[in-house]
Write a protein that holds these residues in place. Structure first.
Motif, mmCIF file in Angstrom:
data_model
loop_
_atom_site.group_PDB
_atom_site.id
_atom_site.type_symbol
_atom_site.label_atom_id
_atom_site.label_comp_id
_atom_site.label_asym_id
_atom_site.label_seq_id
_atom_site.Cartn_x
_atom_site.Cartn_y
_atom_site.Cartn_z
ATOM 1 N N THR A 90 7.656 2.851 -13.071
ATOM 2 C CA THR A 90 7.640 4.164 -13.733
ATOM 3 C C THR A 90 6.222 4.668 -13.929
ATOM 4 O OG1 THR A 90 7.583 3.176 -15.933
ATOM 5 C CG2 THR A 90 9.756 3.590 -14.970
ATOM 6 N N GLY A 91 5.266 3.918 -13.418
ATOM 7 C CA GLY A 91 3.861 4.244 -13.640
ATOM 8 C C GLY A 91 3.292 3.428 -14.767
ATOM 9 N N LYS A 92 4.089 3.236 -15.825
ATOM 10 C CA LYS A 92 3.667 2.420 -16.959
ATOM 11 C C LYS A 92 4.456 1.113 -16.998
ATOM 12 C CE LYS A 92 2.437 6.427 -19.819
ATOM 13 N NZ LYS A 92 2.702 7.131 -21.099
ATOM 14 N N GLY A 93 5.779 1.230 -16.893
ATOM 15 C CA GLY A 93 6.637 0.064 -16.950
ATOM 16 C C GLY A 93 7.520 -0.026 -15.719
ATOM 17 N N ARG A 94 8.769 -0.513 -15.901
ATOM 18 C CA ARG A 94 9.698 -0.696 -14.793
ATOM 19 C C ARG A 94 11.096 -0.263 -15.234
ATOM 20 N NH1 ARG A 94 5.351 -1.345 -13.041
ATOM 21 N NH2 ARG A 94 4.572 -2.895 -11.544
ATOM 22 N N LYS A 95 11.943 0.023 -14.239
ATOM 23 C CA LYS A 95 13.323 0.386 -14.546
ATOM 24 C C LYS A 95 14.224 -0.119 -13.430
ATOM 25 C CE LYS A 95 12.980 5.002 -12.398
ATOM 26 N NZ LYS A 95 13.164 6.458 -12.617
ATOM 27 N N VAL A 96 15.522 -0.243 -13.748
ATOM 28 C CA VAL A 96 16.502 -0.696 -12.765
ATOM 29 C C VAL A 96 17.778 0.128 -12.948
ATOM 30 C CG1 VAL A 96 17.458 -2.487 -14.256
ATOM 31 C CG2 VAL A 96 17.616 -2.736 -11.771
ATOM 32 N N PHE A 97 18.461 0.412 -11.833
ATOM 33 C CA PHE A 97 19.661 1.260 -11.864
ATOM 34 C C PHE A 97 20.907 0.379 -11.942
ATOM 35 C CE2 PHE A 97 22.953 3.952 -9.836
ATOM 36 C CZ PHE A 97 22.866 5.062 -10.667
ATOM 37 N N VAL A 98 21.818 0.736 -12.865
ATOM 38 C CA VAL A 98 23.092 0.023 -13.033
ATOM 39 C C VAL A 98 24.212 0.980 -12.641
ATOM 40 C CG1 VAL A 98 24.601 -1.243 -14.593
ATOM 41 C CG2 VAL A 98 22.109 -1.322 -14.913
ATOM 42 N N PRO A 99 24.893 0.773 -11.507
ATOM 43 C CA PRO A 99 25.964 1.686 -11.064
ATOM 44 C C PRO A 99 27.184 1.601 -11.986
ATOM 45 C CG PRO A 99 25.133 0.337 -9.247
ATOM 46 C CD PRO A 99 24.620 -0.264 -10.512
ATOM 47 N N SER A 100 27.832 2.723 -12.181
ATOM 48 C CA SER A 100 29.004 2.758 -13.067
ATOM 49 C C SER A 100 30.251 2.202 -12.398
ATOM 50 C CB SER A 100 29.266 4.198 -13.532
ATOM 51 O OG SER A 100 29.513 5.049 -12.410
ATOM 52 N N ASP A 101 30.215 2.018 -11.047
ATOM 53 C CA ASP A 101 31.391 1.462 -10.377
ATOM 54 C C ASP A 101 31.348 -0.062 -10.292
ATOM 55 O OD1 ASP A 101 29.282 1.364 -8.649
ATOM 56 O OD2 ASP A 101 30.405 2.054 -6.885
ATOM 57 N N GLN A 102 30.257 -0.676 -10.728
ATOM 58 C CA GLN A 102 30.150 -2.134 -10.713
ATOM 59 C C GLN A 102 30.564 -2.672 -12.077
ATOM 60 O OE1 GLN A 102 26.645 -2.907 -7.384
ATOM 61 N NE2 GLN A 102 26.327 -3.572 -9.464
ATOM 62 N N ARG A 103 31.868 -3.000 -12.184
ATOM 63 C CA ARG A 103 32.406 -3.491 -13.436
ATOM 64 C C ARG A 103 32.657 -4.992 -13.338
ATOM 65 N NH1 ARG A 103 36.710 0.970 -15.751
ATOM 66 N NH2 ARG A 103 35.428 2.835 -15.369
ATOM 67 N N VAL A 104 32.657 -5.630 -14.464
ATOM 68 C CA VAL A 104 32.998 -7.061 -14.502
ATOM 69 C C VAL A 104 34.525 -7.157 -14.493
ATOM 70 C CG1 VAL A 104 32.737 -9.248 -15.723
ATOM 71 C CG2 VAL A 104 30.899 -7.548 -15.790
ATOM 72 N N ASP A 105 35.096 -7.184 -13.288
ATOM 73 C CA ASP A 105 36.547 -7.286 -13.144
ATOM 74 C C ASP A 105 36.854 -7.947 -11.810
ATOM 75 O OD1 ASP A 105 36.178 -5.318 -11.215
ATOM 76 O OD2 ASP A 105 36.802 -3.688 -12.543
ATOM 77 N N ASP A 106 38.134 -8.151 -11.538
ATOM 78 C CA ASP A 106 38.544 -8.880 -10.333
ATOM 79 C C ASP A 106 38.096 -8.193 -9.051
ATOM 80 O OD1 ASP A 106 39.705 -10.930 -11.736
ATOM 81 O OD2 ASP A 106 41.689 -9.974 -11.809
ATOM 82 N N ALA A 107 37.947 -6.883 -9.086
ATOM 83 C CA ALA A 107 37.551 -6.171 -7.870
ATOM 84 C C ALA A 107 36.157 -6.580 -7.412
ATOM 85 C CB ALA A 107 37.622 -4.665 -8.108
ATOM 86 N N TRP A 108 35.335 -7.021 -8.334
ATOM 87 C CA TRP A 108 33.947 -7.397 -7.997
ATOM 88 C C TRP A 108 33.726 -8.899 -8.048
ATOM 89 C CZ3 TRP A 108 30.480 -4.067 -6.039
ATOM 90 C CH2 TRP A 108 30.763 -2.693 -6.141
ATOM 91 N N LEU A 109 34.813 -9.685 -8.140
ATOM 92 C CA LEU A 109 34.660 -11.138 -8.242
ATOM 93 C C LEU A 109 33.962 -11.717 -7.015
ATOM 94 C CD1 LEU A 109 35.172 -13.864 -9.553
ATOM 95 C CD2 LEU A 109 37.483 -13.857 -8.552
#
Length: 986
Positions: A184-203
């Protein structure tokens, strides 16, 4: 819950002393009790104190988030996430389990794959996506510094950032990897997608993340790189030390290029790729780097300037402009690059001052800086400080096992500690093992590629391949950048090796004066004494002279390090005569000061050298250009040290060979003579022989020793052409006895030959005595020795060449026997000896004795022209032919300086024989001298003129007197110290 309650009560201790005892007695009964049960056991006012304590919303939300995450991961079959008690930036740890590999869905299999996670929960913040990245909705999670991101990536195990919408009880996840972390110029950031859920679809995806670290991180790394595995604070360090794995593969362009990748690409000589990438919008354009708002891109601009122009001013500006509380690791990397540049340029003291350890430095950078300091303090001859810095570096880096850049740094530290250990001690196994790391392997691969390109260029030249090869990177540039990142990794021995290769490549492929000068200086800086000696000698002989003069001047004006000292002496030994008197005096003074202050032995770690073995030839050449002040100081040095060790005596003789006693007081010369008389070995006669032509007292001492029957004194007296016939008789008598003894030894017992090498050339002495005395007995001994064919070639050829040069003056019976002997003249060849001139000497004798036919002579000359042009040129002196002038004139422009030197000597000799050709020959010589960039041809001309009876050749003399070498100018002003007839060597 009772544990939290106990903790809260402890915090309220000052207010609750009256019921503390009751609580301590009852706390063992609290296990398993509900809060309502506890309230009945405490007084209402006591409970009121507790219930009135406010619970922060953040704490409550965090606890709810962790609870929801535990449930979510158990629902997909993973082990129940456990709380990590110590707060070091991690919340939960779990183990991945898979239930998709069985026909029974209820059965799960533990994958023995731990996964760490950081949980961030909110009732409102994650209810709706706030950003869109590459077509996916989600949230940017950011922090103002890099500490947490560094910590998560350094685990070496999978790490998940889990965002929890507490209101909807939904958990979203993102795998923390390098490419996903954005500055970010000063610090850092990371993107968290809203379709990546903790569920069986992403096991399946989560399980793949859990086990992916088990594959070798090195396999396929050339294609994929390792940037995604690096913490933000480690990226720049890794880019500088192992750019191969940080720079994106040329055939796999990334979506964007960060400044760390750009720095790595510069160290891979991929500036053109960066220009192409900027046109595609993947990174800023190179011309925009210097003024970029981000510090990182300004660093890339400064690094590029350093690589291309060896100018570190941009790095100096960045280091001073950095804000102490921000850009900490970037600033320290910048300082290390600055220090490496200064050290490589010979400014080691300044480099150490750049490496001050600051309180807020990261542990890896602390170790990195200590490692660099260790090497530089070692070069400054501060062994204790160097050892401590190396130990500090190893301690600081101990916790970073698995970091490839750290492994490279540790290898350099191990090498320093081994170099500082006492001889016979030290951990050799550990040192070798530490330097056997992935970074050194990749550097070796880069070196192989560079040398392969260089070899291909030479092959194309050899094969006369005229095809065009398009190449964006020169092999020298590749070696240069390989040397740079070796230096950045604190592997300075590798830097010296690559610099040595680069200097060799430059010196053998170009005659550009600036490039040659830098290459020669680099040989000195890296301590390559043998190579520096060979290169300086080659430049003095064949040119160009200006790089040698400039390099000699550089080291005369500035101090040299212990590592470079031997190489500097080798350069002075061949380039000292090119200096001005002022610079020559300065160099002489510096050598004498070092000898006085540091002693005769130079030591650097385990390496040591005797200074006397180096300074003799260096001072001898410097004295050619120095003033009488230096001559006086060196004369005193000879007086003080000639009687010491044999090494000091030999060096003193070398120094004395250049002393001009006509410029010194008479008492100084007498002191040198007296020092010579104090020894009783061969060095006494050598020094007296040198002093004889300039000092009558030395000549008288030599004569007295000769009268006393000392063979070395007789030989020395005759060498300066100051002996009577009776001395030649004595020389012949002693030499004849030695030759007969050598023949007996050579014939051996039962046909087993025994050869002796070294010492005086007794057969040559015997031949000289026979020539001077015309004694038939001496000639008989000479002819018997030649006819025996039992002596080594290196003890025969000089006598044969001398006989050939005086053949027409020999007694008739001697000439008759030589004509008969010449066609089959032989000697014993040493399988280890190089071309010693025997074949050329025999051919010369065959020519002057008319012992073979003209066609055979011509065939032999052609063979020599092809295989040994220098010998061919010398043979022309013995060959009478109308074409001789033309051949010598053409050879005076030969590419070989040895051939040119022999040709000009032959031309002056021909002018003595044909005076009517003097003007024509003089013009030819002046033209040839103008074409020669070195000194050997001019030296040969000066020697020939001093030995010639012809007093003409004024044009040639003027050219020689204007030569930059004081050695050649002095030779024109002084007669040759050796016998001008060439019958006795000096």
């Amino acid at each position: 819950m009772w544990i939290h309650l106990a903790q809260l009560l402890d915090e309220r201790r000052p207010h609750l002393t009256e019921w503390q005892d009751r609580y301590n007695k009852g706390k063992d009964n609290l296990a398993g009790c509900r809060m309502s049960q506890l309230s009945h056991q405490l007084r209402e006012e006591e409970l009121g104190l507790i219930l009135m304590t406010e619970v922060p919303q953040k704490l409550a939300t965090g606890s709810m988030g962790e609870s929801l995450v535990r449930v979510a991961f158990q629902r997909i079959g993973w082990a129940p996430p456990a709380k990590i008690d110590q707060d070091i930036g991690d919340d939960l740890m779990t183990f991945a389990r898979d239930r998709s590999i069985s026909d029974e869905p209820a059965t799960t299999y533990d994958l023995s794959a731990p996964v760490f996670m950081q949980v961030k929960a909110s009732y409102t913040e994650y209810s709706e996506p706030t950003h869109n990245e590459d077509g996916r909705d989600g949230w940017w999670f950011s922090e103002s510094d890099t500490d947490h991101f560094d910590h998560w990536l350094m685990f070496g195990l999978p790490y998940l950032l889990v965002l929890v919408d507490a209101s909807k009880e939904v958990a979203y996840w993102a795998h923390i990897t390098g490419p996903k972390i954005v500055t970010t110029g000063k610090g850092r950031k990371v993107f968290v997608p809203s379709d990546q859920r903790v569920d069986d679809a992403w096991l399946e995806a989560l399980n793949a993340i859990a086990v992916e670290h088990r594959s070798s991180s090195m396999e396929g790394s050339a294609w994929a790189g390792v940037l995604e595995n690096l913490a933000p604070a480690a990226r720049l360090r890794n880019a500088l030390i192992m750019p191969r794995l940080v720079a994106p593969h040329p055939n796999r362009p990334p979506n964007r290029i960060g400044y760390e990748q750009a720095a790595a690409m510069l160290l891979r000589n991929r500036i053109n790729d960066l220009r192409d990438a900027s046109e595609k919008g993947l990174c800023p354009a190179p011309d925009a780097w210097k003024g970029h708002r981000q510090w990182g891109w300004r660093f890339v601009a400064a690094l590029h300037t350093l690589i291309v122009h060896e100018d570190r001013s941009g790095l100096d500006e960045l280091a001073s402009a950095s804000v102490p509380k921000r850009l900490v690791f970037e600033r320290e990397a910048c300082n290390i690059v600055r220090a490496c540049s200064a050290h490589a340029a010979g400014h080691t003291g300044e480099a150490v001052r750049m490496l001050s350890i600051r309180p807020n430095i990261k542990i890896a950078d602390r170790g990195w800086m200590h490692a660099q300091r260790a090497h530089m303090l070692f070069e400054l001859n501060e062994p204790k400080a160097a050892a401590k810095a190396a130990q500090d570096a190893l301690v600081a880096l101990k916790s970073l096992e698995g970091d490839l850049s750290v492994s490279a740094i540790r290898g350099g530290c191990a090498a320093i500690l081994y170099a500082l250990a006492e001889l016979g001690t030290g951990d050799l196994e550990g040192t070798v093992s530490a330097q056997d790391n992935a970074v050194s392997w990749w550097r070796a691969q880069d070196t192989s590629f560079a040398m392969s390109k260089a070899l291909n260029d030479r092959f194309k030249e050899w094969s006369d391949d005229g095809s065009i090869t398009f190449r964006t990177v020169d092999p020298i540039d590749e070696l240069s950048t390989a040397a740079l990142h070796a230096a950045f990794s604190a592997n300075w021995s590798s830097w010296r090796h690559h610099s040595f290769l680069m200097a060799q490549l430059v010196l053998t492929t170009t005659r550009n004066p600036e490039s040659v000068q830098e290459a020669l200086a680099l040989l000195a800086y890296t301590g390559q004494k043998k190579a520096a000696k060979a290169a300086a000698r080659r430049l003095w002989i064949g040119g160009p002279l200006e790089p040698l003069r400039q390099t000699s001047s550089r080291f005369a004006e500035a101090p040299w390090s212990r590592r470079s000292e031997g190489a500097v002496m080798a350069i002075f030994a061949h380039g000292g005569d090119l200096l001005s008197p002022e610079l020559a005096d300065r160099a002489v003074t510096r050598i004498l000061e070092v000898l006085q202050s540091d002693g005769p032995v130079r030591q650097l770690g385990r390496e040591w050298a005797d200074r006397w073995s180096e300074i003799g030839v260096a001072l001898a050449r410097l004295l050619c250009a120095a003033s009488e002040v230096s001559h006086r100081a060196c004369a005193e040095l000879v007086c003080s040290n000639f009687t010491q060790s044999s090494v000091q005596a030999m060096a003193s003789i070398q120094i004395a060979s250049s002393l001009n006693f006509s410029r010194l007081e008479a008492e100084v010369a007498v002191k040198v003579r007296d020092a010579a008389l104090q020894r009783e070995d061969s060095y006494r006669y050598e020094l007296l022989q040198l002093l004889g032509p300039q000092l009558p007292a030395a000549m008288e001492s030599l004569r007295n020793l000769a009268i006393a029957g000392e063979p070395p004194a007789i030989r020395g007296l005759l060498a300066v052409n100051s002996g009577e016939i009776e001395f030649y008789q004595q020389l012949g008598s002693s030499a004849g006895a030695a030759v007969e003894k050598a023949l007996v030894a050579a014939r051996g017992i039962e046909g087993n030959f025994v050869y002796s090498y070294g010492g005086n050339d007794h057969l040559h002495d015997l031949t000289v005595a026979a020539l001077k005395t015309e004694n038939s007995q001496l000639w008989e001994q000479v002819l018997v020795a030649l006819d025996a064919g039992a002596l080594p070639t290196d003890q025969v050829f000089r006598a044969v060449e001398l006989i050939a040069s005086r053949f027409q003056t020999l007694p008739e019976d001697v000439r008759k026997r030589l004509r008969k002997m010449a066609p089959g003249l032989s000697a014993v060849t040493d399988s280890y000896a190089h071309n010693d001139g025997f074949e050329g000497a025999v051919t010369a004798l065959q020519i002057v004795a008319s012992a073979t036919t003209e066609p055979k002579v011509f065939n032999r000359l052609l063979q020599f022209r092809r295989d040994d042009p220098a010998t061919f040129t010398r043979l022309l002196r013995f060959w009478t032919s109308p074409q001789k002038l033309f051949l010598l004139a053409s050879l005076a422009a030969d590419s070989d300086p040895q051939v040119r030197g022999s040709a000009v000597y032959g031309l002056i000799d021909l002018a003595d024989q044909r005076p009517e050709k003097e003007d024509e020959i003089a013009d030819l010589i002046v033209t040839a001298l103008a074409l020669s960039e070195g000194s050997l041809m001019h030296k040969s001309a000066a020697f020939a003129l001093n030995g010639s009876s012809n007093q003409g050749f004024q044009k040639v003399r003027n050219v020689l007197m204007a030569h930059p070498s004081a050695l050649i100018r002095n030779q024109m002003e002084q007669p040759n110290s050796s016998d001008p007839t060439g019958t006795v060597d000096a």
